[in-house]
Design a protein around this motif. Structure first.
Motif, PDB file in Angstrom:
ATOM      1  N   THR A   4       0.845  -1.190   0.000  1.00 41.54           N
ATOM      2  CA  THR A   4       0.000   0.000   0.000  1.00 41.54           C
ATOM      3  C   THR A   4       0.886   1.248   0.000  1.00 41.54           C
ATOM      4  N   GLU A   5       0.296   2.368  -0.361  1.00 41.24           N
ATOM      5  CA  GLU A   5       1.027   3.639  -0.314  1.00 41.24           C
ATOM      6  C   GLU A   5       1.478   3.931   1.116  1.00 41.24           C
ATOM      7  N   LYS A   6       0.642   3.567   2.083  1.00 40.05           N
ATOM      8  CA  LYS A   6       0.989   3.782   3.498  1.00 40.05           C
ATOM      9  C   LYS A   6       2.243   2.992   3.865  1.00 40.05           C
ATOM     10  N   ARG A   7       2.332   1.748   3.389  1.00 38.18           N
ATOM     11  CA  ARG A   7       3.498   0.912   3.709  1.00 38.18           C
ATOM     12  C   ARG A   7       4.752   1.484   3.047  1.00 38.18           C
ATOM     13  N   ILE A   8       4.640   1.907   1.811  1.00 42.30           N
ATOM     14  CA  ILE A   8       5.784   2.510   1.125  1.00 42.30           C
ATOM     15  C   ILE A   8       6.230   3.765   1.866  1.00 42.30           C
ATOM     16  N   ASP A   9       5.261   4.555   2.309  1.00 37.12           N
ATOM     17  CA  ASP A   9       5.575   5.771   3.057  1.00 37.12           C
ATOM     18  C   ASP A   9       6.303   5.428   4.363  1.00 37.12           C
ATOM     19  N   GLU A  10       5.849   4.387   5.070  1.00 35.49           N
ATOM     20  CA  GLU A  10       6.491   3.965   6.321  1.00 35.49           C
ATOM     21  C   GLU A  10       7.939   3.555   6.095  1.00 35.49           C
ATOM     22  N   LEU A  11       8.178   2.799   5.019  1.00 37.37           N
ATOM     23  CA  LEU A  11       9.516   2.279   4.748  1.00 37.37           C
ATOM     24  C   LEU A  11      10.468   3.324   4.169  1.00 37.37           C
ATOM     25  N   SER A  12       9.923   4.361   3.537  1.00 38.67           N
ATOM     26  CA  SER A  12      10.782   5.350   2.893  1.00 38.67           C
ATOM     27  C   SER A  12      11.080   6.554   3.779  1.00 38.67           C
ATOM     28  N   LYS A  13      10.589   6.536   5.008  1.00 34.30           N
ATOM     29  CA  LYS A  13      10.896   7.593   5.979  1.00 34.30           C
ATOM     30  C   LYS A  13      11.603   6.972   7.173  1.00 34.30           C
ATOM     31  N   LYS A  14      12.308   7.795   7.912  1.00 36.15           N
ATOM     32  CA  LYS A  14      13.054   7.310   9.076  1.00 36.15           C
ATOM     33  C   LYS A  14      12.090   6.675  10.079  1.00 36.15           C
ATOM     34  N   HIS A  15      12.323   5.401  10.369  1.00 37.03           N
ATOM     35  CA  HIS A  15      11.466   4.651  11.276  1.00 37.03           C
ATOM     36  C   HIS A  15      11.680   5.165  12.701  1.00 37.03           C
ATOM     37  N   PRO A  16      10.602   5.448  13.437  1.00 36.56           N
ATOM     38  CA  PRO A  16      10.768   6.016  14.777  1.00 36.56           C
ATOM     39  C   PRO A  16      11.473   5.081  15.773  1.00 36.56           C
ATOM     40  N   LYS A  17      11.264   3.788  15.645  1.00 36.59           N
ATOM     41  CA  LYS A  17      11.889   2.839  16.573  1.00 36.59           C
ATOM     42  C   LYS A  17      13.303   2.467  16.144  1.00 36.59           C
ATOM     43  N   TYR A  18      13.473   2.143  14.861  1.00 38.95           N
ATOM     44  CA  TYR A  18      14.766   1.653  14.369  1.00 38.95           C
ATOM     45  C   TYR A  18      15.685   2.770  13.880  1.00 38.95           C
ATOM     46  N   ARG A  19      15.123   3.977  13.709  1.00 37.85           N
ATOM     47  CA  ARG A  19      15.882   5.156  13.283  1.00 37.85           C
ATOM     48  C   ARG A  19      16.625   4.938  11.967  1.00 37.85           C
ATOM     49  N   LYS A  20      15.980   4.233  11.048  1.00 35.46           N
ATOM     50  CA  LYS A  20      16.555   3.957   9.736  1.00 35.46           C
ATOM     51  C   LYS A  20      15.496   4.136   8.663  1.00 35.46           C
ATOM     52  N   ILE A  21      15.972   4.429   7.468  1.00 38.19           N
ATOM     53  CA  ILE A  21      15.126   4.429   6.282  1.00 38.19           C
ATOM     54  C   ILE A  21      15.401   3.096   5.591  1.00 38.19           C
ATOM     55  N   PHE A  22      14.357   2.409   5.143  1.00 33.22           N
ATOM     56  CA  PHE A  22      14.546   1.072   4.599  1.00 33.22           C
ATOM     57  C   PHE A  22      14.527   1.002   3.073  1.00 33.22           C
ATOM     58  N   ILE A  23      13.802   1.893   2.420  1.00 33.31           N
ATOM     59  CA  ILE A  23      13.760   1.881   0.957  1.00 33.31           C
ATOM     60  C   ILE A  23      13.853   3.299   0.426  1.00 33.31           C
ATOM     61  N   GLU A  24      14.295   3.406  -0.838  1.00 28.96           N
ATOM     62  CA  GLU A  24      14.255   4.689  -1.522  1.00 28.96           C
ATOM     63  C   GLU A  24      13.874   4.451  -2.966  1.00 28.96           C
ATOM     64  N   GLU A  25      13.253   5.448  -3.559  1.00 25.52           N
ATOM     65  CA  GLU A  25      12.789   5.340  -4.942  1.00 25.52           C
ATOM     66  C   GLU A  25      13.977   5.192  -5.879  1.00 25.52           C
ATOM     67  N   ILE A  26      13.848   4.311  -6.850  1.00 30.90           N
ATOM     68  CA  ILE A  26      14.899   4.126  -7.852  1.00 30.90           C
ATOM     69  C   ILE A  26      14.737   5.201  -8.897  1.00 30.90           C
ATOM     70  N   GLU A  27      15.823   5.942  -9.132  1.00 27.54           N
ATOM     71  CA  GLU A  27      15.788   6.984 -10.144  1.00 27.54           C
ATOM     72  C   GLU A  27      15.878   6.338 -11.517  1.00 27.54           C
ATOM     73  N   SER A  28      15.096   6.829 -12.432  1.00 28.47           N
ATOM     74  CA  SER A  28      15.027   6.208 -13.753  1.00 28.47           C
ATOM     75  C   SER A  28      16.178   6.589 -14.673  1.00 28.47           C
ATOM     76  N   ASP A  29      16.802   7.746 -14.447  1.00 29.73           N
ATOM     77  CA  ASP A  29      17.881   8.142 -15.345  1.00 29.73           C
ATOM     78  C   ASP A  29      19.174   7.435 -14.975  1.00 29.73           C
ATOM     79  N   LEU A  30      19.891   6.967 -15.999  1.00 32.18           N
ATOM     80  CA  LEU A  30      21.133   6.244 -15.789  1.00 32.18           C
ATOM     81  C   LEU A  30      22.289   7.222 -15.657  1.00 32.18           C
ATOM     82  N   LYS A  31      23.298   6.823 -14.916  1.00 27.75           N
ATOM     83  CA  LYS A  31      24.492   7.646 -14.739  1.00 27.75           C
ATOM     84  C   LYS A  31      25.263   7.755 -16.053  1.00 27.75           C
ATOM     85  N   ASP A  32      25.813   8.917 -16.320  1.00 32.70           N
ATOM     86  CA  ASP A  32      26.608   9.139 -17.521  1.00 32.70           C
ATOM     87  C   ASP A  32      27.918   8.366 -17.516  1.00 32.70           C
TER      88      ASP A  32
END
Length: 115
Positions: A32-60
């Protein structure tokens, strides 16, 4: 939209284990969007971010390993220093975490000819 795992975790909703570098979600999962939001922000208990969006543009520069600021913030000093060395930088030139992160981001940004 796919995401990249930046810290290992077990998804409490699916019981799936995710390792750093894997894509989230797995093929058969639809978070769900809620779950993605939970995982992509700093977790209050674990103090970590677990996922981040993959950027579509490739490195030069064609590099296959690039670190985001949030990934770097979750690393230890020695891990950050190893990355600086791997990028042909001098870890002693950075006095603190903020300077190490800034240096890594600069070192992994390709310089275009003529600049």
């Amino acid at each position: 939209m796919p995401y990249k795992v930046i810290n290992n975790f077990i998804d409490k909703e699916t019981n799936s284990f995710y390792e750093v570098g894997e894509e989230y979600p797995k093929d058969n999962e639809e978070p769900t969007e809620k779950r993605i939001d939970e995982l992509s922000k700093k977790h209050p208990k674990y103090r970590k971010i677990f996922i981040e969006e993959i950027e579509s543009d490739l490195k030069d520069d064609g590099s296959d390993e690039s670190f985001s600021e949030s990934e770097l913030k979750n690393m230890t000093k020695s891990e950050q220093e190893k990355i600086i060395i791997d990028l042909n930088g001098d870890p002693k030139s950075a006095k603190n975490e903020g300077e190490r992160i800034k240096l890594i981001l600069q070192l992994q940004t390709p310089v275009k000819q003529g600049e």
